[in-house]
Structure formats: C-alpha cells, structure tokens
Design a protein around this motif. Structure first.
Motif, PDB file in Angstrom:
ATOM      1  N   LYS A 138      42.661  34.560  40.775  1.00  0.00           N
ATOM      2  CA  LYS A 138      42.901  34.654  39.823  1.00  0.00           C
ATOM      3  C   LYS A 138      44.267  34.493  39.464  1.00  0.00           C
ATOM      4  CE  LYS A 138      37.967  35.531  38.432  1.00  0.00           C
ATOM      5  NZ  LYS A 138      37.553  36.562  38.229  1.00  0.00           N
ATOM      6  N   TYR A 139      45.372  33.565  39.058  1.00  0.00           N
ATOM      7  CA  TYR A 139      46.684  34.548  39.250  1.00  0.00           C
ATOM      8  C   TYR A 139      47.389  33.930  38.275  1.00  0.00           C
ATOM      9  CZ  TYR A 139      51.834  33.932  40.118  1.00  0.00           C
ATOM     10  OH  TYR A 139      53.014  33.750  39.318  1.00  0.00           O
ATOM     11  N   PHE A 140      46.803  33.191  36.990  1.00  0.00           N
ATOM     12  CA  PHE A 140      47.100  33.345  36.202  1.00  0.00           C
ATOM     13  C   PHE A 140      46.785  34.628  35.026  1.00  0.00           C
ATOM     14  CE2 PHE A 140      49.220  29.203  36.703  1.00  0.00           C
ATOM     15  CZ  PHE A 140      50.631  29.576  35.017  1.00  0.00           C
ATOM     16  N   PRO A 141      45.691  34.676  35.033  1.00  0.00           N
ATOM     17  CA  PRO A 141      45.310  35.695  34.242  1.00  0.00           C
ATOM     18  C   PRO A 141      45.465  37.349  34.444  1.00  0.00           C
ATOM     19  CG  PRO A 141      43.596  34.191  34.490  1.00  0.00           C
ATOM     20  CD  PRO A 141      44.842  33.590  35.729  1.00  0.00           C
ATOM     21  N   SER A 142      45.799  37.381  36.325  1.00  0.00           N
ATOM     22  CA  SER A 142      46.422  38.521  36.348  1.00  0.00           C
ATOM     23  C   SER A 142      47.929  38.911  36.516  1.00  0.00           C
ATOM     24  CB  SER A 142      46.339  38.522  37.934  1.00  0.00           C
ATOM     25  OG  SER A 142      45.028  38.080  38.431  1.00  0.00           O
ATOM     26  N   ILE A 143      48.537  37.563  36.133  1.00  0.00           N
ATOM     27  CA  ILE A 143      50.111  37.879  35.935  1.00  0.00           C
ATOM     28  C   ILE A 143      50.747  39.253  34.833  1.00  0.00           C
ATOM     29  CG2 ILE A 143      52.581  37.665  35.171  1.00  0.00           C
ATOM     30  CD1 ILE A 143      51.388  34.703  35.838  1.00  0.00           C
ATOM     31  N   ASP A 144      51.075  40.273  35.464  1.00  0.00           N
ATOM     32  CA  ASP A 144      51.131  41.372  34.619  1.00  0.00           C
ATOM     33  C   ASP A 144      52.802  41.585  33.745  1.00  0.00           C
ATOM     34  OD1 ASP A 144      50.477  45.562  35.253  1.00  0.00           O
ATOM     35  OD2 ASP A 144      52.676  44.341  34.756  1.00  0.00           O
ATOM     36  N   SER A 172      50.739  36.250  23.610  1.00  0.00           N
ATOM     37  CA  SER A 172      49.768  35.068  24.592  1.00  0.00           C
ATOM     38  C   SER A 172      47.812  35.960  24.166  1.00  0.00           C
ATOM     39  CB  SER A 172      49.608  35.800  26.476  1.00  0.00           C
ATOM     40  OG  SER A 172      50.813  35.704  26.394  1.00  0.00           O
ATOM     41  N   ASN A 173      46.663  34.829  24.023  1.00  0.00           N
ATOM     42  CA  ASN A 173      45.697  34.640  23.885  1.00  0.00           C
ATOM     43  C   ASN A 173      45.033  35.797  24.686  1.00  0.00           C
ATOM     44  OD1 ASN A 173      46.110  32.967  25.135  1.00  0.00           O
ATOM     45  ND2 ASN A 173      44.112  32.056  24.169  1.00  0.00           N
ATOM     46  N   PRO A 174      44.031  36.626  24.696  1.00  0.00           N
ATOM     47  CA  PRO A 174      43.328  36.621  25.547  1.00  0.00           C
ATOM     48  C   PRO A 174      42.790  35.875  26.800  1.00  0.00           C
ATOM     49  CG  PRO A 174      42.700  37.653  23.349  1.00  0.00           C
ATOM     50  CD  PRO A 174      43.508  36.808  23.254  1.00  0.00           C
ATOM     51  N   GLN A 175      43.005  36.062  28.140  1.00  0.00           N
ATOM     52  CA  GLN A 175      42.531  35.834  29.428  1.00  0.00           C
ATOM     53  C   GLN A 175      41.284  36.002  30.180  1.00  0.00           C
ATOM     54  OE1 GLN A 175      44.686  32.497  29.880  1.00  0.00           O
ATOM     55  NE2 GLN A 175      44.591  32.700  27.505  1.00  0.00           N
ATOM     56  N   GLU A 176      40.887  35.658  30.998  1.00  0.00           N
ATOM     57  CA  GLU A 176      39.153  35.663  31.558  1.00  0.00           C
ATOM     58  C   GLU A 176      39.808  36.908  32.451  1.00  0.00           C
ATOM     59  OE1 GLU A 176      37.568  34.060  35.630  1.00  0.00           O
ATOM     60  OE2 GLU A 176      38.944  32.756  35.196  1.00  0.00           O
ATOM     61  N   PRO A 177      39.284  38.032  31.985  1.00  0.00           N
ATOM     62  CA  PRO A 177      39.016  39.368  32.459  1.00  0.00           C
ATOM     63  C   PRO A 177      39.596  39.953  33.651  1.00  0.00           C
ATOM     64  CG  PRO A 177      37.228  38.614  31.501  1.00  0.00           C
ATOM     65  CD  PRO A 177      37.440  37.715  31.126  1.00  0.00           C
ATOM     66  N   VAL A 178      40.143  40.578  34.488  1.00  0.00           N
ATOM     67  CA  VAL A 178      40.482  40.830  35.461  1.00  0.00           C
ATOM     68  C   VAL A 178      40.616  41.738  36.082  1.00  0.00           C
ATOM     69  CG1 VAL A 178      42.004  40.094  37.601  1.00  0.00           C
ATOM     70  CG2 VAL A 178      41.593  38.554  36.329  1.00  0.00           C
ATOM     71  N   PHE A 179      39.451  42.419  36.259  1.00  0.00           N
ATOM     72  CA  PHE A 179      39.585  44.040  36.711  1.00  0.00           C
ATOM     73  C   PHE A 179      39.994  44.732  38.122  1.00  0.00           C
ATOM     74  CE2 PHE A 179      37.566  43.382  33.291  1.00  0.00           C
ATOM     75  CZ  PHE A 179      38.044  43.916  32.011  1.00  0.00           C
ATOM     76  N   LEU A 188      41.298  53.911  33.822  1.00  0.00           N
ATOM     77  CA  LEU A 188      41.251  52.826  32.667  1.00  0.00           C
ATOM     78  C   LEU A 188      42.072  52.241  32.900  1.00  0.00           C
ATOM     79  CD1 LEU A 188      40.389  55.574  29.758  1.00  0.00           C
ATOM     80  CD2 LEU A 188      39.133  53.420  30.949  1.00  0.00           C
ATOM     81  N   THR A 189      43.391  51.893  33.916  1.00  0.00           N
ATOM     82  CA  THR A 189      44.497  51.281  34.064  1.00  0.00           C
ATOM     83  C   THR A 189      44.472  49.766  33.999  1.00  0.00           C
ATOM     84  OG1 THR A 189      45.160  53.148  35.507  1.00  0.00           O
ATOM     85  CG2 THR A 189      46.302  51.022  35.269  1.00  0.00           C
ATOM     86  N   PRO A 190      43.150  48.918  34.578  1.00  0.00           N
ATOM     87  CA  PRO A 190      42.955  47.956  34.599  1.00  0.00           C
ATOM     88  C   PRO A 190      43.109  47.637  33.257  1.00  0.00           C
ATOM     89  CG  PRO A 190      41.639  48.509  36.580  1.00  0.00           C
ATOM     90  CD  PRO A 190      42.246  49.530  35.774  1.00  0.00           C
ATOM     91  N   ALA A 191      42.283  48.476  32.837  1.00  0.00           N
ATOM     92  CA  ALA A 191      42.416  47.586  30.645  1.00  0.00           C
ATOM     93  C   ALA A 191      43.360  48.009  29.757  1.00  0.00           C
ATOM     94  CB  ALA A 191      40.736  48.147  30.931  1.00  0.00           C
ATOM     95  N   GLN A 192      43.936  48.821  30.445  1.00  0.00           N
ATOM     96  CA  GLN A 192      44.871  48.939  29.788  1.00  0.00           C
ATOM     97  C   GLN A 192      46.500  48.256  29.876  1.00  0.00           C
ATOM     98  OE1 GLN A 192      45.432  53.512  30.417  1.00  0.00           O
ATOM     99  NE2 GLN A 192      43.863  54.514  28.791  1.00  0.00           N
ATOM    100  N   ARG A 193      46.767  48.348  31.179  1.00  0.00           N
ATOM    101  CA  ARG A 193      47.752  47.157  31.010  1.00  0.00           C
ATOM    102  C   ARG A 193      47.488  45.542  30.403  1.00  0.00           C
ATOM    103  NH1 ARG A 193      51.622  49.655  34.856  1.00  0.00           N
ATOM    104  NH2 ARG A 193      52.510  47.399  34.861  1.00  0.00           N
ATOM    105  N   ARG A 194      48.160  44.815  30.170  1.00  0.00           N
ATOM    106  CA  ARG A 194      48.491  43.569  29.422  1.00  0.00           C
ATOM    107  C   ARG A 194      48.618  43.335  30.919  1.00  0.00           C
ATOM    108  NH1 ARG A 194      49.714  40.959  24.485  1.00  0.00           N
ATOM    109  NH2 ARG A 194      48.339  39.612  25.020  1.00  0.00           N
ATOM    110  N   LYS A 195      47.980  41.667  30.352  1.00  0.00           N
ATOM    111  CA  LYS A 195      48.149  40.397  31.851  1.00  0.00           C
ATOM    112  C   LYS A 195      47.428  39.746  31.157  1.00  0.00           C
ATOM    113  CE  LYS A 195      44.355  42.895  34.132  1.00  0.00           C
ATOM    114  NZ  LYS A 195      44.313  43.122  33.466  1.00  0.00           N
ATOM    115  N   GLY A 196      48.446  38.507  31.705  1.00  0.00           N
ATOM    116  CA  GLY A 196      47.692  36.883  32.031  1.00  0.00           C
ATOM    117  C   GLY A 196      48.484  36.397  30.904  1.00  0.00           C
TER     118      GLY A 196
END
Length: 364
Positions: A138-144, A172-179, A188-196
């Motif tokens: 999930k490359y594009f949704p995962s870019i930090d 950037s609009n919300p992308q496919e969620p990646v946790f 909570l880190t994966p939810a707090q860091r903006r990515k995608g």
C-alpha cells in the motif's frame, strides 16, 4: 548536499502558469471544467498568480472514485485550478528532484517509462540466475507526510516553495487506511501520523518517486547491488548469488522501516529467473516475453467497450484509431506477432444504425 532556493519567482511567473495550464488540459480540453477555466484564461491565471504570491491559495476538494483493475485503488481528482498549480510547481521542482534519482528508476520521468523499464528488466532476467522481486505494501497510502517534508527540505530551501508544497501535502484527502506499527510506536501512533498521497495528483507521482530515492542509492551503493531497477513501488534485484539476495532482503526491510514502509508479504519473493517474472504487465521468460493473461483479458474488455461506444457514436473514428494504435504499439514490446494478427485481423467496428443522411454504415 546542495539545496535549492529562489524558486518562487520562476514558479509564479505568468509564463510558467500558462505553460502549466496547457499541460494540465492535455487530453481533457473539452471537459466542462477546462472550458470554463479557458473561457477567461488570462483572468483565471492572474487570479491564481495573485493567490500564490499573497500565499492565500488554498486547494479545493477532491473528487474520488474507485477502480478495480488491475487492482483496487482509490483515485482522487483535484479541481482543475489545483491541477494547474501542481503542474506549475512540478515544472520547476521536478528537474531538481530528478537529479537525486539513480538511472534505473523509470516511473514518472521524461524519456523513461514502463517500456524502457521492461527492456532493462529483460536484460537483467536473461543475464542472472536469481531475482529478488519486491512490492511495497500500500505504497501511496503509506507515504508519511512528516518524513516526506523532511526529505524535500534536504533539497529545497526556498520558503515560499516549501509553503506551497506543505499546503498541497497537508490538504491531501484521506486515503485507504493503513495501520502498521514500527519500532518506537505506541498504540495510537499509526492513527496520529498523517500519511497518504492522492494517486491522481502529478505532485503525488513526483513526490512518491523521490520518496524512495535514498532507498535506491542504498541498494546501489551500500549493499551494493549491480543489477537493480525500480518502477514506482515495484523493484527488483538480480544476482547469480542466492545468499547475497537473501541477506539483501533483510537489509532492505530494515531500511524501509526508516520510511515507515513495509514490503508486501506475498508479492515480495526470491526465485530463479528461469521460471519467468512478471513486470509492468508482461511476463518475461528466458527465451521470450509475452503479455500477462490478466492484462490481455482487461484489454479485450476494453476493446468491447470501444466497439460499443463507437456503435453508439460516443467516440470518433480518430479517437478509436488512436486507442487501437496505442495498444498495438504496447503489444509490440513483447513477442506477440501471432497474437496481434489474431486480434486485429478480426476487428470490425460498425455503427448500430445508419445515419439518416448516409446510406452506408461506417467501418474501421
């Protein structure tokens, strides 16, 4: 490492905005949003220039849609006005970022592309015993976002340009969620860091290519791998030494942690090149190259849609011809002479009913 400044005047120059508008409308100039913008083109560009210079520019809302082939993706389309800004920024920034890339990175670069990547991939397959072929999960949704901004600041120091880059990234609009969790994360880190990043943006393609630039240099210079190439998030290493590739995989995974990325657990594999490898829609074997069955099925479905659209007069003869010629040129990059003869010799396109003023149906 050289950092570039004084870019803002070039980005906001009217001639650059005009060139950006011409690029943004390629293949889309008869769409309603483009026609509205072009109706008062000079006024629109002057207003856009003022908003950029005053730093009051704010991106609009994205239109999103899903595609299922060749795999599920969420595509985001920015308003046309924003696409002009993306092109204006990339006209100036992309050449700077491209200088940091290795030669064997092929996506989103003028003069490179998938067919040139395929040719290089074929050379490596037929001169190596083993291949380590990998895909980033999930490359594009995962870019930090934070990491991306840090990397961009290592090459660009112009404050206004960085403001525009940050504005585009932050909106950037919300992308496919990646946790995914990485060392040092709490619950909570994966939810707090903006990515995608939105896949449909030109800026996203540019930034995504640059995001893995340091990774490419690590592979070529630190491992080091003599035979390596990357196309977006698909990359491959080749060697006659299997143990080297086994060790390389561990080192690659460790490096990707720095970028908060992970390899795809299924699509990343080490195997012998003699069994063949799939890449950019083709299947490369030691003796020949063929089109992947899934891509061929997709192309046949597209031909059916073209037939239907032509019969209902939804597309012109010119557009139909261009589509068929483009696909034929694509197939020529594989050993497909018999396939092309089989497909194109049977192609007949007719109108569903005869036009009133013409006694004959049209065929292509």
């Amino acid at each position: 490492m050289k950092r570039y400044g004084n870019l803002w005047t070039e980005i906001t120059d009217f001639s650059n905005l005009l060139r950006a508008a011409h690029k943004a409308q390629q293949g889309k100039r008869f769409r309603e949003c483009v026609l509205r913008f072009n109706y008062n083109l000079e006024t629109e560009l002057l207003a856009l220039q003022t908003a950029l210079l005053d730093q009051t520019y704010h991106p609009g809302n994205y239109t999103t849609f899903e595609i299922q082939e060749p795999k599920y993706r969420l595509i985001s389309a920015a308003p046309y006005r924003d696409r002009v800004v993306h092109h204006a920024l990339c006209n100036v920034v992309m050449p700077i970022l491209e200088r940091t890339l290795i030669h064997d990175t092929y996506a989103n670069r003028e003069g490179f592309g998938s067919h040139r990547a395929l040719h290089r991939f074929t050379q490596f397959v037929r001169s190596s015993r083993y291949i380590l072929q990998c895909d980033i999960k999930k490359y594009f949704p995962s870019i930090d976002h934070e990491i991306l901004k840090t990397l961009l600041r290592r090459k660009i120091k112009c404050p206004q340009t960085l403001w525009l880059i940050d504005t585009i990234i932050d909106n950037s609009n919300p992308q496919e969620p990646v946790f995914d969790y990485f060392p040092g994360d709490d619950l909570l880190t994966p939810a707090q860091r903006r990515k995608g990043l939105p896949i449909g943006n030109l800026t996203s393609q540019c930034f995504a290519n640059f995001y893995l630039g340091g990774f490419d240099h690590f592979v070529k210079e630190q491992l080091p791998a003599q035979k390596y190439l990357r196309y977006v998030d698909d990359f491959a290493l080749f060697s006659d030494d299997r143990a080297f590739l086994v060790d390389a995989r561990c080192q690659l995974e460790d490096y990707l942690v720095r970028l908060r990325l992970k390899m795809h657990p299924v699509k990343s594999q080490l195997f012998e090149t003699r069994i063949g490898a799939s890449f950019v829609g083709f299947r490369v074997l030691p003796s020949h190259t063929r089109v992947r069955s899934a891509n061929l099925r997709q192309a046949r479905r597209r031909l059916k849609r073209l037939k239907k659209d032509f019969s209902l007069r939804r597309i012109s003869v010119q557009k139909l011809t261009q589509s068929i010629q483009s696909w034929g040129a694509h197939l020529k990059h594989a050993d497909t002479w018999h396939l092309r003869q089989d497909i194109f010799s049977k192609l007949v396109f007719t109108y569903a009913s005869k036009p009133r003023r013409s006694p004959n149906s049209s065929e292509v």
